[in-house]
Enzyme design. Structure first.
Site, PDB file in Angstrom:
ATOM      1  N   GLU A   8       3.053  -6.839  10.833  1.00  0.00           N
ATOM      2  CA  GLU A   8       4.173  -5.790  10.496  1.00  0.00           C
ATOM      3  C   GLU A   8       4.309  -4.791  11.582  1.00  0.00           C
ATOM      4  OE1 GLU A   8       2.248  -6.742   6.117  1.00  0.00           O
ATOM      5  OE2 GLU A   8       1.653  -6.783   8.032  1.00  0.00           O
ATOM      6  N   ASP A  94       0.632  -8.710   5.586  1.00  0.00           N
ATOM      7  CA  ASP A  94      -0.691  -8.551   4.880  1.00  0.00           C
ATOM      8  C   ASP A  94      -0.864  -9.394   3.468  1.00  0.00           C
ATOM      9  OD1 ASP A  94      -1.161  -6.445   6.127  1.00  0.00           O
ATOM     10  OD2 ASP A  94       0.047  -4.914   4.762  1.00  0.00           O
ATOM     11  N   ASP A  96      -1.067  -9.618   0.400  1.00  0.00           N
ATOM     12  CA  ASP A  96      -0.554  -9.336  -0.930  1.00  0.00           C
ATOM     13  C   ASP A  96       0.880  -9.962  -1.113  1.00  0.00           C
ATOM     14  OD1 ASP A  96       1.231  -7.706   0.414  1.00  0.00           O
ATOM     15  OD2 ASP A  96       0.326  -5.841  -0.233  1.00  0.00           O
ATOM     16  N   GLU A  98       3.779  -8.611  -1.260  1.00  0.00           N
ATOM     17  CA  GLU A  98       4.760  -8.158  -0.257  1.00  0.00           C
ATOM     18  C   GLU A  98       4.685  -8.634   0.915  1.00  0.00           C
ATOM     19  OE1 GLU A  98       8.016  -5.114  -0.418  1.00  0.00           O
ATOM     20  OE2 GLU A  98       6.485  -5.684  -1.922  1.00  0.00           O
ATOM     21  N   TYR A 321      -8.443  -3.703   4.177  1.00  0.00           N
ATOM     22  CA  TYR A 321      -6.970  -3.551   3.601  1.00  0.00           C
ATOM     23  C   TYR A 321      -7.190  -2.452   2.528  1.00  0.00           C
ATOM     24  CZ  TYR A 321      -2.329  -4.726   2.174  1.00  0.00           C
ATOM     25  OH  TYR A 321      -1.060  -4.714   1.922  1.00  0.00           O
ATOM     26  N   ARG A 323      -4.857  -1.665   0.151  1.00  0.00           N
ATOM     27  CA  ARG A 323      -4.111  -1.995  -1.021  1.00  0.00           C
ATOM     28  C   ARG A 323      -5.066  -2.938  -1.841  1.00  0.00           C
ATOM     29  NH1 ARG A 323       0.594  -1.338   2.379  1.00  0.00           N
ATOM     30  NH2 ARG A 323       1.557   0.914   1.925  1.00  0.00           N
ATOM     31  N   HIS A 368      -9.097  -9.400  -3.195  1.00  0.00           N
ATOM     32  CA  HIS A 368      -9.683  -9.027  -2.079  1.00  0.00           C
ATOM     33  C   HIS A 368     -10.679  -7.949  -2.514  1.00  0.00           C
ATOM     34  CE1 HIS A 368      -6.388  -6.355  -1.095  1.00  0.00           C
ATOM     35  NE2 HIS A 368      -5.751  -7.380  -1.068  1.00  0.00           N
TER      36      HIS A 368
END
Length: 682
Positions: A8, A94, A96, A98, A321, A323, A368
């Site tokens: 990203e 990432d 997740d 998103e 990470y 989040r 995670h």
């Protein structure tokens, strides 16, 4: 020819490229490359005549219109060119939902029929090599869940916001998460307006011992109550200022309190009981997204700022990470945390078995680990070369993770009961017996009544010196801080970790809430929006609304239901009919703390209404803080903003921590033991 790896952000791309070396080209998509149209001009020509085109989603089929925003077109062209000449393409956004959606849209734009995902939770050489060896196909169930969330957010926002424009004011917005969070804030401010204080008395006496200690009267005996009745305290009263039903307490007057205090002065009290107990304080779990945002308040960082710093640390390869809603650690991380604790304090610093933590959040996505230092060998804060906020946040994460594997802190707690005539007094103290994790992380504040008590035995006489009685009033409900709002959102299931900081920021950007010191106060516009939505579209304001939705999205992600079936239940059969029946009537609500006063929406902004007259409410005024005198001045047109006196060198109260750069971090009210010293300019 090489393998194209797409992430990203440019910072992440640069870091990863340095680890992968030759044979790989690492580029950044700069976040999302496709989204629903953001304006009428972005709607493709073939859809513009459709009655639903402005929504960007067909509400009958839930088919979205995806477009490449103008700002991303050059990036997409560059990635398409690189993909055409690459041996292979790895989508490394990432892990997740998103990130899965970003990879999906990239694969469609780049013409990759069988997209391959490369996922990792930390940017280290070992982690990236493992990710290259364990690639997987795109998870279309995660993509479907993210698309369902995006469709709901668009439908709610685009269908509810126009209701606000017609009834409250222009340029307002509603959202699935922000509206539920606003309701939490509004309910607290309304409770403050209905609050009525109650008075109670605290009677203390200093025991003339070595060391001296303070005892508080807890009970008073009388003919009617020979066993004694407890003296009323704050917790015995309701928010309306009256005793709670069934409260069997003694309500003292000022005269009675003074008389009792005078009686105790100079008398001897008898020690009737000494209770010794061992208490333990367990280390907190490693940080997750919500607790990181809450802990950031100790460093004077807003939720948005602490997440920005964490993003920088993640992309720099310093932490995993950021989040996540799982406090669990991998076996590898558990071993390293224990090694670090033993390195700092010796092998006896850790218990025989590792501590593992589980989430209490029923809606958690435990995909995670907790947020921890990256790598298999962790770097101590004084060795990483960081400064300012980045060092402070890294130190917080490092110490919280290592401390989670250390022994409990053990205390010896003493509670002493004394009698003097008709009065019973109590005092308590606590002595640290084994510091445990507090050797690293000084986060146990203890009880404010704790003190250093002398050795006492039952029957011992203790001379008293009475203090003047303290007349106290009950306190109104405390407003949320950014940290406590995040905590409340998490507990209520409102949103996900990735949405907390943005939601808190949006409420302030929209003018629905404003910082009053460290607390979030609701503006007049915020109260009117909350009032309208609660009356006309109540599900949007219910905390269970978004929590139920998140559970449904989990079902989509797990493959238990389809995206369309879920959206049909949630939107077509649920929210859409309620929105369709909503009235455009301007909201009006009474201000309970000001008799005969109402707050009303008008085309020119919020108005104060009293005695049949209306006057514009200045935007600086927080309704829950409005006094009778100020209300009169507003109605007479004589109100002027109070002058804000600030201490020399203090920041302006409207300056956001997240918006302004900081050369160095201010001294925090709490500094963990072992935190590195910050350099200051001469």
């Amino acid at each position: 020819m090489a393998t194209l790896v797409i992430v990203e952000s440019p910072a992440k791309a640069k870091k990863i490229a340095g680890y992968l070396g030759q044979g790989y080209v690492v580029c950044a998509s700069l976040g999302h490359v496709r989204d629903l149209p953001g304006s009428k001009g972005e709607i493709p020509e073939r859809y513009r005549q459709e009655p639903w085109a402005a929504l960007g989603v067909n509400p009958a089929t839930f088919t979205p219109i995806y477009v490449v925003p103008p700002a991303k077109r050059q990036t997409v062209r560059e990635l398409q060119q690189l993909a055409r000449t690459a041996d292979a393409v790895l989508f490394a956004s990432d892990m997740d939902r998103e990130g899965e959606a970003i990879s999906y849209h990239l694969s469609r734009l780049l013409g990759v029929d069988q997209p391959v995902r490369m996922v990792f939770t930390e940017i280290t050489k070992d982690a990236l090599q493992r990710a290259l060896q364990t690639t997987r196909p795109l998870d279309l169930r995660l993509v479907a869940a993210q698309e369902a969330r995006r469709v709901i957010d668009r439908l709610v926002g685009y269908r509810v916001s126009p209701l606000l424009w017609n009834s409250v004011g222009s340029k307002l917005s509603a959202g699935r998460v922000q509206s539920a969070a606003l309701m939490l804030l509004a309910a607290r401010d309304m409770a403050r307006m209905t609050f009525r204080p109650a008075t109670f008395w605290v009677i203390r006496a200093a025991a003339q011992t070595r060391p001296a200690f303070t005892a508080t009267v807890t009970h008073v005996r009388s003919k009617d109550h020979p066993a004694g009745r407890p003296i009323a305290k704050a917790s015995d009263y309701t928010q309306a200022g009256v005793l709670k039903e069934g409260a069997q307490v003694l309500v003292m007057t000022g005269e009675q309190a003074s008389a009792l205090s005078a009686y105790l002065d100079g008398k001897d009290a008898t020690v009737t009981r000494v209770d010794l107990t061992e208490t333990r304080s367990r280390p907190a779990p490693p940080l997750i997204t919500s607790t990181l945002q809450q802990a950031g308040s100790r460093l004077n960082l807003s939720a948005r700022r602490v997440m920005d710093v964490a993003q920088t640390l993640y992309e720099g390869g310093y932490i995993t990470y950021m989040r996540t809603d799982s406090p669990a650690l991998s076996d590898e991380a558990l071993s390293e945390a224990r090694r670090e604790a033993a390195r700092l304090f010796g092998p006896g610093a850790v218990p025989s078995q590792p501590r593992q933590y589980a989430t209490r959040n029923k809606n958690a996505q435990e995909a995670h680990e907790a947020i921890r230092p990256a790598g298999t060998t962790w770097r101590a804060p004084d060795t990483v070369g960081l400064t300012g906020d980045t060092l402070a946040v890294y130190t917080l994460i490092y110490q919280r993770t290592v401390a989670s594997q250390m022994h409990d802190a053990v205390f010896d707690k003493t509670v002493v009961t004394l009698t003097c005539g008709a009065a019973t007094l109590s005092a308590q103290g606590r002595v640290l017996k084994d510091a445990g994790y507090l050797r690293l992380l000084q986060d146990d504040a203890g009880d404010p009544d704790d003190q250093n008590l002398p050795a006492l035995t039952p029957g011992q006489q203790v001379p008293l010196r009475a203090r003047p009685p303290e007349g106290k009033t009950t306190s109104p409900p405390t407003r949320y801080t950014e940290a406590t709002l995040v905590q409340a959102m998490e507990k209520a299931g409102i949103g996900r970790p990735s949405t907390y900081a943005q939601t808190v920021s949006t409420l302030q950007t929209r003018g629905y809430a404003r910082l009053a010191g460290r607390h979030l106060a609701v503006t007049a516009v915020g109260l009117l929006v909350a009032t309208y939505l609660a009356r006309q579209v109540p599900p949007v304001m219910h905390r269970d609304f978004t929590a139920t939705m998140e559970t449904g999205l989990d079902d989509v992600a797990a493959g238990h239901t389809t995206r369309v079936d879920y959206l049909t239940r949630f939107w077509t059969e649920g929210l859409a009919p309620i929105i369709g029946r909503a009235s455009h009537e301007a909201p009006s609500l009474p201000l309970p703390h000001l008799e005969g006063t109402r707050l009303r929406a008008a085309a020119s902004g919020p108005h104060l209404v009293r005695g049949g007259q209306a006057a514009p409410l200045p935007p600086e005024v927080i309704p829950a803080d409005l006094s009778e005198a100020e209300a009169v001045a507003i109605m007479q047109g004589g109100w002027t903003p109070p002058k804000q006196r600030r201490p020399r060198g203090a920041a302006h109260p409207d300056t956001s921590q997240a918006a302004r750069p900081r050369k160095s971090m201010k001294a925090a009210p709490h500094k963990p033991r072992g935190a590195p010293k910050r350099k200051t300019k001469p």
